[in-house]
Design an enzyme around this catalytic site. Structure first.
Site, PDB file in Angstrom:
ATOM      1  N   LEU A  41      47.014  81.429-123.271  1.00 18.82           N
ATOM      2  CA  LEU A  41      46.447  82.370-124.247  1.00 18.82           C
ATOM      3  C   LEU A  41      46.171  81.643-125.567  1.00 18.82           C
ATOM      4  O   LEU A  41      45.147  81.859-126.219  1.00 18.82           O
ATOM      5  CB  LEU A  41      47.485  83.482-124.446  1.00 18.82           C
ATOM      6  CG  LEU A  41      47.127  84.815-125.036  1.00 18.82           C
ATOM      7  CD1 LEU A  41      45.925  85.408-124.363  1.00 18.82           C
ATOM      8  CD2 LEU A  41      48.314  85.770-124.896  1.00 18.82           C
ATOM      9  N   SER A  69      55.136  71.328-128.823  1.00 24.35           N
ATOM     10  CA  SER A  69      54.427  70.067-128.544  1.00 24.35           C
ATOM     11  C   SER A  69      53.073  70.390-127.922  1.00 24.35           C
ATOM     12  O   SER A  69      52.759  71.558-127.677  1.00 24.35           O
ATOM     13  CB  SER A  69      55.250  69.228-127.549  1.00 24.35           C
ATOM     14  OG  SER A  69      55.388  69.964-126.345  1.00 24.35           O
ATOM     15  N   GLY A 114      57.206  82.027-127.391  1.00 22.96           N
ATOM     16  CA  GLY A 114      58.345  82.665-126.725  1.00 22.96           C
ATOM     17  C   GLY A 114      58.245  82.531-125.223  1.00 22.96           C
ATOM     18  O   GLY A 114      57.379  81.838-124.691  1.00 22.96           O
ATOM     19  N   TYR A 152      62.896  90.180-119.431  1.00 25.76           N
ATOM     20  CA  TYR A 152      61.684  89.838-120.190  1.00 25.76           C
ATOM     21  C   TYR A 152      61.077  91.097-120.814  1.00 25.76           C
ATOM     22  O   TYR A 152      60.784  91.140-122.015  1.00 25.76           O
ATOM     23  CB  TYR A 152      60.699  89.138-119.254  1.00 25.76           C
ATOM     24  CG  TYR A 152      59.304  88.988-119.797  1.00 25.76           C
ATOM     25  CD1 TYR A 152      59.047  88.196-120.907  1.00 25.76           C
ATOM     26  CD2 TYR A 152      58.230  89.658-119.199  1.00 25.76           C
ATOM     27  CE1 TYR A 152      57.757  88.056-121.402  1.00 25.76           C
ATOM     28  CE2 TYR A 152      56.938  89.523-119.674  1.00 25.76           C
ATOM     29  CZ  TYR A 152      56.709  88.731-120.783  1.00 25.76           C
ATOM     30  OH  TYR A 152      55.436  88.605-121.279  1.00 25.76           O
ATOM     31  N   LYS A 188      60.671  92.342-124.858  1.00 26.28           N
ATOM     32  CA  LYS A 188      59.431  92.768-125.525  1.00 26.28           C
ATOM     33  C   LYS A 188      59.626  94.148-126.171  1.00 26.28           C
ATOM     34  O   LYS A 188      59.062  94.427-127.232  1.00 26.28           O
ATOM     35  CB  LYS A 188      58.267  92.782-124.532  1.00 26.28           C
ATOM     36  CG  LYS A 188      57.862  91.389-124.051  1.00 26.28           C
ATOM     37  CD  LYS A 188      57.300  90.533-125.174  1.00 26.28           C
ATOM     38  CE  LYS A 188      56.800  89.185-124.718  1.00 26.28           C
ATOM     39  NZ  LYS A 188      56.291  88.347-125.811  1.00 26.28           N
ATOM     40  N   SER A 227      47.038  91.758-117.860  1.00 28.92           N
ATOM     41  CA  SER A 227      46.950  90.452-117.198  1.00 28.92           C
ATOM     42  C   SER A 227      45.772  89.701-117.807  1.00 28.92           C
ATOM     43  O   SER A 227      44.615  89.999-117.498  1.00 28.92           O
ATOM     44  CB  SER A 227      46.744  90.616-115.695  1.00 28.92           C
ATOM     45  OG  SER A 227      47.774  91.414-115.140  1.00 28.92           O
ATOM     46  N   ARG A 282      46.225  94.576-108.163  1.00 28.19           N
ATOM     47  CA  ARG A 282      46.846  95.124-109.383  1.00 28.19           C
ATOM     48  C   ARG A 282      46.007  94.791-110.616  1.00 28.19           C
ATOM     49  O   ARG A 282      45.840  95.620-111.516  1.00 28.19           O
ATOM     50  CB  ARG A 282      48.270  94.576-109.519  1.00 28.19           C
ATOM     51  CG  ARG A 282      48.941  94.915-110.837  1.00 28.19           C
ATOM     52  CD  ARG A 282      50.392  94.456-110.863  1.00 28.19           C
ATOM     53  NE  ARG A 282      50.936  94.537-112.202  1.00 28.19           N
ATOM     54  CZ  ARG A 282      50.894  93.550-113.101  1.00 28.19           C
ATOM     55  NH1 ARG A 282      50.331  92.378-112.788  1.00 28.19           N
ATOM     56  NH2 ARG A 282      51.420  93.720-114.299  1.00 28.19           N
TER      57      ARG A 282
HETATM   58  C1  15L Z   1      53.033  89.077-118.584  1.00 31.56           C
HETATM   59  O1  15L Z   1      53.640  89.606-119.523  1.00 31.56           O
HETATM   60  C2  15L Z   1      53.154  87.624-118.321  1.00 31.56           C
HETATM   61  O2  15L Z   1      53.328  86.877-119.499  1.00 31.56           O
HETATM   62  C3  15L Z   1      52.002  87.082-117.518  1.00 31.56           C
HETATM   63  O3  15L Z   1      52.393  85.826-116.999  1.00 31.56           O
HETATM   64  C4  15L Z   1      51.559  88.013-116.385  1.00 31.56           C
HETATM   65  O4  15L Z   1      52.502  88.034-115.379  1.00 31.56           O
HETATM   66  C5  15L Z   1      51.319  89.416-116.920  1.00 31.56           C
HETATM   67  O5  15L Z   1      52.376  89.879-117.708  1.00 31.56           O
HETATM   68  C6  15L Z   1      51.051  90.436-115.810  1.00 31.56           C
HETATM   69  O6  15L Z   1      51.788  91.407-115.699  1.00 31.56           O
HETATM   70  O7  15L Z   1      50.091  90.239-115.056  1.00 31.56           O
END
Ligand code: 15L
Length: 266
Positions: A14, A35, A72, A136, A140, A165, A174
């Site tokens: 991204l 990096s 992150g 994860y 968020k 996505s 999906r």
């Molecule tokens: C996300 O939050 C991920 O960072 C990404 O890698 C995808 O998996 C995306 O969601 C998703 O749900 O397609």
């Protein structure tokens, strides 16, 4: 036009798109990551640093009036990893913003995994209660709550974009619902920085997909009109990808396979 736009996580997928496409939004783009940013191009500054280093963050944030936070941990991981990057890292970043003289408006890359356990049959709006699908997703949700508090207490404005996505094109069934095209994301970021008053907002980051699940009408004031529709790619997806059964997580839940992730340990 912004004076200086900071992009965190600028070396990721991204981040690389934003590095090129967000250039017109600011006189200078400041890029940060741990990096891998190569040489600075025209009107670019590169500052390496980490979200776990408050002193480095203070310098990185100072002077910026816009911030796109893509840094992150971006997938499910063990708790220590999530906590360091997405919990402590968010607190460190928002503290750096609060203590800066420029107090940038922030685009926070949140995720659809904040609401991942909703069934795909349900339509959501930005006020639907969260239903995260793993550590994860929980991190968020924390990030969104933190941003909301920093707005109410200190007036720091954030758009929490629950990215679906992000990809050049949908790659599975999906994604016919969750796809966010590069150009729609870039246009959304431009609208977020263009409106005179933002406040704190939750926005679903998805293109104008006919099969979409998310209703952004509460943030129509942004004037964001996504141009792309995953439906254009349906025939290609049907040709390339076997259709999953209705009981598989990827066909059942909005968060797809994240819903089947175990709790990860060492
Ligand atoms: C996300 O939050 C991920 O960072 C990404 O890698 C995808 O998996 C995306 O969601 C998703 O749900 O397609």
């Amino acid at each position: 036009m912004l004076e200086k736009l900071l992009i965190t996580g600028a070396s990721g997928g991204l981040g690389r798109i934003c590095r090129e496409s967000l250039k017109p939004l600011a006189k200078t783009i400041r890029l940060t990551a741990r990096s891998g940013l190569g040489d600075a191009g025209e009107n670019e500054e590169i500052v390496y640093g980490s979200l776990d280093d408050p002193e480095a963050l203070a310098e990185i944030v100072e002077g910026c009036d816009g911030l796109v936070h893509l840094g992150g941990q971006a997938t499910e991981a063990k708790w220590e990893t999530i906590r360091s990057a997405n919990i402590d890292g968010m607190v460190n970043l928002y503290e750096a913003v609060r203590l800066s003289t420029t107090k940038p408006r922030i685009v926070f890359a949140s995720s659809n995994h904040t609401i991942g356990f909703y069934p795909q049959s349900q339509r959501l709006d930005t006020r639907s209660p969260v239903r995260p699908d793993g550590y994860y997703g929980v991190s968020k949700v924390f990030g969104e709550a933190l941003a909301s508090m920093y707005y109410d207490k200190f007036g720091i404005e954030t758009a929490a974009v629950r990215i679906g996505s992000f990809a050049a094109a949908p790659e599975n069934y999906r994604m016919l619902s969750t796809w966010l095209s590069h150009r729609d994301f870039v246009q959304l970021v431009a609208r977020i920085f263009a409106v005179p008053v933002l406040g704190y907002q939750v926005i679903y980051g998805a293109s104008a997909n006919s099969a979409g699940w998310w209703d952004n009408s509460a943030v129509s004031f942004l004037g964001w009109q996504p141009q792309d529709n995953a439906e254009t790619y349906r025939a290609k997806v049907e040709q390339l990808v076997p259709r999953p059964s209705a009981e598989e997580p990827i066909a059942k839940y909005q968060g797809g396979i994240f819903c089947a992730d175990p709790i990860l340990k060492d």
